[in-house]
Design a protein around this motif. Structure first.
Motif, PDB file in Angstrom:
ATOM      1  N   ALA A 127       0.833  -1.203   0.000  1.00 39.10           N
ATOM      2  CA  ALA A 127       0.000   0.000   0.000  1.00 39.10           C
ATOM      3  C   ALA A 127       0.867   1.253   0.000  1.00 39.10           C
ATOM      4  CB  ALA A 127      -0.923  -0.011   1.211  1.00 39.10           C
ATOM      5  N   ARG A 128       1.907   1.255   0.807  1.00 37.58           N
ATOM      6  CA  ARG A 128       2.788   2.421   0.876  1.00 37.58           C
ATOM      7  C   ARG A 128       3.631   2.564  -0.389  1.00 37.58           C
ATOM      8  NH1 ARG A 128       5.825   1.942   6.519  1.00 37.58           N
ATOM      9  NH2 ARG A 128       6.883   3.773   5.635  1.00 37.58           N
ATOM     10  N   LEU A 129       4.063   1.443  -0.951  1.00 37.09           N
ATOM     11  CA  LEU A 129       4.820   1.501  -2.204  1.00 37.09           C
ATOM     12  C   LEU A 129       3.962   2.087  -3.313  1.00 37.09           C
ATOM     13  CD1 LEU A 129       7.405   0.651  -3.843  1.00 37.09           C
ATOM     14  CD2 LEU A 129       6.135  -1.436  -4.407  1.00 37.09           C
ATOM     15  N   HIS A 130       2.715   1.643  -3.401  1.00 33.31           N
ATOM     16  CA  HIS A 130       1.833   2.093  -4.478  1.00 33.31           C
ATOM     17  C   HIS A 130       1.490   3.578  -4.362  1.00 33.31           C
ATOM     18  CE1 HIS A 130       0.320  -2.328  -4.957  1.00 33.31           C
ATOM     19  NE2 HIS A 130       1.525  -2.145  -5.462  1.00 33.31           N
ATOM     20  N   ALA A 132     -10.385 -10.261 -18.607  1.00 31.21           N
ATOM     21  CA  ALA A 132      -9.651  -9.034 -18.924  1.00 31.21           C
ATOM     22  C   ALA A 132     -10.571  -8.003 -19.565  1.00 31.21           C
ATOM     23  CB  ALA A 132      -8.482  -9.348 -19.847  1.00 31.21           C
ATOM     24  N   ARG A 133     -11.471  -8.457 -20.434  1.00 29.20           N
ATOM     25  CA  ARG A 133     -12.392  -7.520 -21.092  1.00 29.20           C
ATOM     26  C   ARG A 133     -13.340  -6.867 -20.100  1.00 29.20           C
ATOM     27  NH1 ARG A 133     -12.592 -11.681 -25.003  1.00 29.20           N
ATOM     28  NH2 ARG A 133     -14.567 -12.412 -24.130  1.00 29.20           N
ATOM     29  N   ASP A 134     -13.646  -7.592 -19.011  1.00 31.31           N
ATOM     30  CA  ASP A 134     -14.612  -7.092 -18.033  1.00 31.31           C
ATOM     31  C   ASP A 134     -13.988  -6.208 -16.963  1.00 31.31           C
ATOM     32  OD1 ASP A 134     -16.607  -8.456 -19.339  1.00 31.31           O
ATOM     33  OD2 ASP A 134     -16.512 -10.222 -18.034  1.00 31.31           O
ATOM     34  N   LEU A 135     -12.654  -6.129 -16.936  1.00 33.78           N
ATOM     35  CA  LEU A 135     -12.002  -5.358 -15.882  1.00 33.78           C
ATOM     36  C   LEU A 135     -12.227  -3.859 -16.081  1.00 33.78           C
ATOM     37  CD1 LEU A 135      -8.525  -7.075 -15.408  1.00 33.78           C
ATOM     38  CD2 LEU A 135     -10.562  -7.323 -13.988  1.00 33.78           C
ATOM     39  N   ALA A 136     -12.498  -3.184 -14.968  1.00 31.96           N
ATOM     40  CA  ALA A 136     -12.600  -1.724 -15.022  1.00 31.96           C
ATOM     41  C   ALA A 136     -11.209  -1.141 -15.269  1.00 31.96           C
ATOM     42  CB  ALA A 136     -13.178  -1.188 -13.717  1.00 31.96           C
ATOM     43  N   LEU A 137     -11.177   0.031 -15.853  1.00 28.74           N
ATOM     44  CA  LEU A 137      -9.905   0.708 -16.078  1.00 28.74           C
ATOM     45  C   LEU A 137      -9.175   0.873 -14.750  1.00 28.74           C
ATOM     46  CD1 LEU A 137      -8.104   2.129 -18.183  1.00 28.74           C
ATOM     47  CD2 LEU A 137      -9.263   4.262 -17.566  1.00 28.74           C
ATOM     48  N   SER A 138      -7.959   0.395 -14.688  1.00 33.29           N
ATOM     49  CA  SER A 138      -7.233   0.392 -13.422  1.00 33.29           C
ATOM     50  C   SER A 138      -6.376   1.638 -13.278  1.00 33.29           C
ATOM     51  CB  SER A 138      -6.335  -0.848 -13.337  1.00 33.29           C
ATOM     52  OG  SER A 138      -5.308  -0.766 -14.301  1.00 33.29           O
ATOM     53  N   PRO A 139      -6.139   2.067 -12.040  1.00 33.68           N
ATOM     54  CA  PRO A 139      -5.163   3.136 -11.817  1.00 33.68           C
ATOM     55  C   PRO A 139      -3.767   2.584 -12.050  1.00 33.68           C
ATOM     56  CG  PRO A 139      -5.860   2.221  -9.724  1.00 33.68           C
ATOM     57  CD  PRO A 139      -6.696   1.542 -10.781  1.00 33.68           C
ATOM     58  N   ALA A 140      -2.811   3.431 -12.280  1.00 31.80           N
ATOM     59  CA  ALA A 140      -1.423   3.005 -12.455  1.00 31.80           C
ATOM     60  C   ALA A 140      -0.598   3.550 -11.304  1.00 31.80           C
ATOM     61  CB  ALA A 140      -0.873   3.500 -13.789  1.00 31.80           C
ATOM     62  N   SER A 141       0.312   2.726 -10.819  1.00 34.55           N
ATOM     63  CA  SER A 141       1.190   3.146  -9.738  1.00 34.55           C
ATOM     64  C   SER A 141       2.527   2.444  -9.907  1.00 34.55           C
ATOM     65  CB  SER A 141       0.580   2.783  -8.373  1.00 34.55           C
ATOM     66  OG  SER A 141       0.586   1.372  -8.191  1.00 34.55           O
ATOM     67  N   MET A 142       3.488   2.795  -9.070  1.00 30.67           N
ATOM     68  CA  MET A 142       4.731   2.037  -9.039  1.00 30.67           C
ATOM     69  C   MET A 142       4.443   0.693  -8.380  1.00 30.67           C
ATOM     70  SD  MET A 142       8.524   3.144  -7.835  1.00 30.67           S
ATOM     71  CE  MET A 142       8.105   3.731  -6.185  1.00 30.67           C
ATOM     72  N   ILE A 143       4.866  -0.386  -9.021  1.00 27.83           N
ATOM     73  CA  ILE A 143       4.624  -1.724  -8.476  1.00 27.83           C
ATOM     74  C   ILE A 143       5.937  -2.501  -8.400  1.00 27.83           C
ATOM     75  CG2 ILE A 143       2.221  -1.804  -9.243  1.00 27.83           C
ATOM     76  CD1 ILE A 143       3.081  -3.496 -11.615  1.00 27.83           C
ATOM     77  N   HIS A 144       5.962  -3.470  -7.506  1.00 20.24           N
ATOM     78  CA  HIS A 144       7.160  -4.271  -7.280  1.00 20.24           C
ATOM     79  C   HIS A 144       7.394  -5.249  -8.422  1.00 20.24           C
ATOM     80  CE1 HIS A 144       9.733  -7.367  -5.431  1.00 20.24           C
ATOM     81  NE2 HIS A 144      10.061  -6.472  -4.501  1.00 20.24           N
ATOM     82  N   ALA A 194      -3.914   1.596   1.918  1.00 18.85           N
ATOM     83  CA  ALA A 194      -3.843   1.960   0.504  1.00 18.85           C
ATOM     84  C   ALA A 194      -4.488   3.311   0.236  1.00 18.85           C
ATOM     85  CB  ALA A 194      -4.534   0.895  -0.334  1.00 18.85           C
ATOM     86  N   PRO A 195      -3.965   4.050  -0.736  1.00 20.12           N
ATOM     87  CA  PRO A 195      -4.640   5.275  -1.169  1.00 20.12           C
ATOM     88  C   PRO A 195      -6.035   4.935  -1.681  1.00 20.12           C
ATOM     89  CG  PRO A 195      -2.441   5.067  -2.155  1.00 20.12           C
ATOM     90  CD  PRO A 195      -2.742   3.759  -1.511  1.00 20.12           C
ATOM     91  N   ALA A 196      -6.987   5.834  -1.460  1.00 19.20           N
ATOM     92  CA  ALA A 196      -8.378   5.560  -1.840  1.00 19.20           C
ATOM     93  C   ALA A 196      -8.507   5.251  -3.323  1.00 19.20           C
ATOM     94  CB  ALA A 196      -9.261   6.751  -1.464  1.00 19.20           C
ATOM     95  N   TRP A 197      -7.669   5.864  -4.173  1.00 12.88           N
ATOM     96  CA  TRP A 197      -7.799   5.665  -5.613  1.00 12.88           C
ATOM     97  C   TRP A 197      -7.388   4.262  -6.059  1.00 12.88           C
ATOM     98  CZ3 TRP A 197      -3.050   4.525  -7.557  1.00 12.88           C
ATOM     99  CH2 TRP A 197      -1.928   5.050  -6.916  1.00 12.88           C
ATOM    100  N   CYS A 198      -6.731   3.491  -5.188  1.00 11.89           N
ATOM    101  CA  CYS A 198      -6.339   2.124  -5.539  1.00 11.89           C
ATOM    102  C   CYS A 198      -7.478   1.113  -5.345  1.00 11.89           C
ATOM    103  CB  CYS A 198      -5.156   1.675  -4.675  1.00 11.89           C
ATOM    104  SG  CYS A 198      -3.560   2.358  -5.160  1.00 11.89           S
ATOM    105  N   LEU A 199      -8.503   1.466  -4.575  1.00  8.37           N
ATOM    106  CA  LEU A 199      -9.457   0.470  -4.103  1.00  8.37           C
ATOM    107  C   LEU A 199     -10.646   0.180  -5.015  1.00  8.37           C
ATOM    108  CD1 LEU A 199      -9.435   1.398  -0.310  1.00  8.37           C
ATOM    109  CD2 LEU A 199      -8.157  -0.400  -1.490  1.00  8.37           C
TER     110      LEU A 199
END
Length: 332
Positions: free
Chosen positions: A147-150, A198-210, A278-283
């Motif tokens: 959560a903190r990394l993202h 994959a087609r059904d997934l909502a548009l995801s936010p982007a963040s730094m990931i491990h 986690a930041p609210a925008w990740c959830l």
């Protein structure tokens, strides 16, 4: 110690303690001649042929100091070494100001040898806590780390992955499995399920990931964790890290307890640790995306097993495929 790897031409030098002693002394802020008197030894820990390897340098205790150690990682590309050193240094400064979630500190970068020296953490990875029934705390802290990394702004010039990239990898992994066990119906079913999800997934936010986060990269001692291995840092869906961790946790549970749900409590602690920090925008939409990436992670693990082919690998691959199918068909 003789190890041949044409892609890592400096490896013989890295395994020669006398050759690297000045750099070890620099990392420990000591004199090289003093270290030389403390019976220095080197141990090869992990080696991925043509990619990188990890070694441990140990120094016996004396009347002034206790036994000391350093971890060394050898890379085949100097740019990768420089980038990893800078990024992990920044992350260690961010995480190591206090608290129970930390990042192993890089100490010295030796470009001429492709060698990165890091602090040695006297702790065992999460597998041991899980086996002892004490995995809830490190699992929760692992979720907090992600959560903190993202929430940290990505570093410059990082690669960004997409769902389409992941589907392409899924296809490659399934093809690799087919080479090992044949083109069984489960493979086509899995590919169809993953494409549909994959087609059904909502548009995801982007963040730094491990991008390589699982139990072996989480050391645990004294109710604290240290996170390792930031070679694959990138930008992508934060759910990727969550799903990969859970896939590894499920596969470990199956191989050690005989049940895919053997570490279900720890999995819940991990997800709750993430949600709590986690930041609210990740959830928003995280459950569906996390489920998708669990499936991707399981397929990746099946591919690795089919490639390495240890004893009983065919049964293991089929079991993982069945679990991945169940996961892909289960809509959250």
């Amino acid at each position: 110690m003789a190890v041949h790897d044409p892609a890592l031409p400096t490896l013989p030098q890295v395994l020669d303690v006398e050759r690297v002693l000045p750099y070890l002394a620099q990392a420990l802020d000591q004199q090289a001649d003093e270290l030389a008197r403390r019976s220095p030894q080197v141990e090869l820990l992990r080696h991925r042929q043509g990619k990188r390897c990890a070694v441990r340098y140990c120094f016996a205790g004396d009347e002034q100091r206790e036994r000391q150690a350093l971890i060394g990682k050898v890379y085949h590309k100097g740019k990768k070494l420089t980038k990893t050193f800078a990024r992990q240094s920044s992350l260690s400064e961010t995480f190591n100001g206090g608290g129970r979630v930390r990042v192993a500190r890089p100490l010295v970068s030796v470009e001429s040898l492709g060698l990165l020296l890091l602090e040695y953490i006297d702790a065992r990875d999460m597998r041991y806590a899980l086996a002892e029934g004490k995995g809830g705390v490190p699992a929760s802290l692992a979720g907090e780390f992600l959560a903190r990394l993202h929430a940290i702004p990505p570093f410059a010039k990082m690669e960004q992955g997409t769902v389409d990239d992941e589907l392409e990898k899924v296809g490659a992994w399934l093809s690799r499995v087919a080479v090992g066990i044949g083109n069984v119906p489960e493979l086509a079913q899995l590919r169809a399920h993953m494409d549909s999800r994959a087609r059904d997934l909502a548009l995801s936010p982007a963040s730094m990931i491990h991008r390589d986060f699982y139990y072996a990269h989480v050391l645990y001692a004294d109710d604290s964790i240290w996170v390792l291995d930031f070679d694959q840092l990138g930008i992508g869906d934060p759910s990727y890290d969550l799903g990969l961790f859970l896939a590894h946790l499920e596969e470990l549970a199956f191989t050690t307890t005989g049940s895919w749900d053997g570490y279900a409590d720890e999995a819940r602690a991990f997800v709750e640790g993430y949600r709590s920090h986690a930041p609210a925008w990740c959830l928003p939409g995280i459950d569906a995306r996390m489920q998708f990436y669990v499936g991707c992670g399981l397929i990746k693990l099946a591919s690795k097993l089919a490639t390495r082919q240890p004893e009983g690998w065919r049964e293991g691959v089929r079991a993982i495929l069945e679990r991945a199918l169940a996961r892909a068909a289960d809509t959250p």
